[in-house]
Design an enzyme around this catalytic site. Structure first.
Site, PDB file in Angstrom:
ATOM      1  CG  ASP A  67      30.263  31.670  53.863  1.00 14.76           C
ATOM      2  OD1 ASP A  67      30.654  30.880  53.002  1.00 14.76           O
ATOM      3  OD2 ASP A  67      29.428  32.565  53.636  1.00 14.76           O
ATOM      4  CD  GLU A 143      22.369  37.736  56.116  1.00 19.38           C
ATOM      5  OE1 GLU A 143      21.758  38.611  55.467  1.00 19.38           O
ATOM      6  OE2 GLU A 143      22.597  36.592  55.661  1.00 19.38           O
TER       7      GLU A 143
HETATM    8  C1  F6R Z   1      28.572  32.061  49.787  1.00 25.75           C
HETATM    9  C2  F6R Z   1      28.120  33.229  50.492  1.00 25.75           C
HETATM   10  C3  F6R Z   1      26.877  33.992  50.178  1.00 25.75           C
HETATM   11  C4  F6R Z   1      26.443  33.931  48.712  1.00 25.75           C
HETATM   12  C5  F6R Z   1      25.164  34.739  48.481  1.00 25.75           C
HETATM   13  C6  F6R Z   1      24.644  34.591  47.075  1.00 25.75           C
HETATM   14  O1  F6R Z   1      29.774  31.555  50.325  1.00 25.75           O
HETATM   15  O2  F6R Z   1      28.774  33.549  51.406  1.00 25.75           O
HETATM   16  O3  F6R Z   1      27.062  35.336  50.549  1.00 25.75           O
HETATM   17  O4  F6R Z   1      27.461  34.423  47.892  1.00 25.75           O
HETATM   18  O5  F6R Z   1      24.169  34.317  49.382  1.00 25.75           O
HETATM   19  O6  F6R Z   1      24.236  33.274  46.887  1.00 25.75           O
HETATM   20  P1  F6R Z   1      23.815  32.736  45.443  1.00 25.75           P
HETATM   21  O7  F6R Z   1      25.022  32.795  44.595  1.00 25.75           O
HETATM   22  O8  F6R Z   1      23.367  31.319  45.701  1.00 25.75           O
HETATM   23  O9  F6R Z   1      22.718  33.628  44.951  1.00 25.75           O
END
Ligand code: F6R
Length: 247
Positions: A67, A143
């Site tokens: 993304d 989401e």
């Molecule tokens: C990252 C992404 C998100 C994260 C998720 C977890 O490219 O697309 O889905 O993988 O929000 O984020 P962290 O690892 O910061 O807890």
């Protein structure tokens, strides 16, 4: 689905990096699907260390990221392109021209998304997709409630995400309001999926994703239908699953 329980973040990072290294060693021109966020940072450190030690060669590897924020240039330190450069690409011998993130500067969202789907197809598909997981079960920017069958698409960021990001920008106008993200369909088409989860804030999402009903309300639950998923998670993230006697 294979679940690997690790003690701490360092072990998680080493384990995940070893799995990715295995893919690179067996297929030097592989396509890595990569993620941003805090979860994979240690994995990238470990991959960079393996490169430094001469164990890994990234010269034929290509990558596609999940993304990118709409409106941010790759030189903006909040962009996911910048994140990938500073956390991995600058430290290994990958050809940056063969590392792809959605084009956040493309204002025509249909074009940005169609172009990205075409990039994924033209490189031959993803050999291994690394994923983090959101506390609500999101993967990429998919989401809860979004259709499973989507490919790359544009999402409106939630009010809470926009507010949380505001501290990184000088004015509210500069804070991204949208992102381009691979859809669940792109993610599910990867040959292998590697999900890393750390900390108790992920325990509920991990339990629901691995053992709950498969529903768009928990986007990562779709992974139950993928034939080659490895989850690397620490004790905190696995707490609920363990409490329920499932591991
Ligand atoms: C990252 C992404 C998100 C994260 C998720 C977890 O490219 O697309 O889905 O993988 O929000 O984020 P962290 O690892 O910061 O807890």
């Amino acid at each position: 689905m294979k679940v690997i329980k690790v003690k701490n973040y360092e072990e998680l990072s080493r384990t995940a990096a070893t799995i990715i290294a295995g893919v690179i060693l067996s297929k030097p021109d592989c396509i890595l699907g990569l993620a941003t966020g805090s979860s994979p940072v240690g994995t990238y450190d470990q991959l960079a260390a393996m490169y430094e030690e001469g164990i890994l060669d990234f010269s034929h590897v290509k990558s596609v990221n999940l993304d990118e924020y709409v409106g941010l240039d790759g030189s903006n330190d909040q962009s996911y392109r910048y994140f990938m450069n500073t956390n991995l690409f600058d430290h290994v011998n990958i050809d940056k021209n063969k590392t792809y993130v959605p084009n956040g500067l493309e204002e025509d969202s249909d074009k940005a998304c169609a172009d990205y789907n075409e990039i994924i197809r033209s490189v031959g598909g993803i050999d291994i997709q690394l994923l983090g997981i959101g506390g609500n079960g999101h993967i990429g920017f998919n989401e809860p409630g979004e259709a499973f069958e989507k490919e790359t698409h544009c999402v409106d960021l939630t009010e809470s995400t926009i507010k949380a990001n505001a501290r990184f920008f000088e004015s509210m106008d500069e804070v991204p309001k949208q992102a381009y993200t691979m859809g669940i369909k792109n993610i599910m088409a990867a040959k292998k999926i590697l999900l890393v989860a750390t900390g108790s804030a992920k325990a509920d999402a991990l339990y629901k994703s691995l053992y709950g009903p498969i529903t768009p309300n928990v986007p990562a639950s779709i992974l139950q239908l993928h034939q080659d998923v490895t989850v690397v998670a620490d004790e905190d993230a696995l707490r609920l699953i363990k409490e329920k006697g499932l591991l």
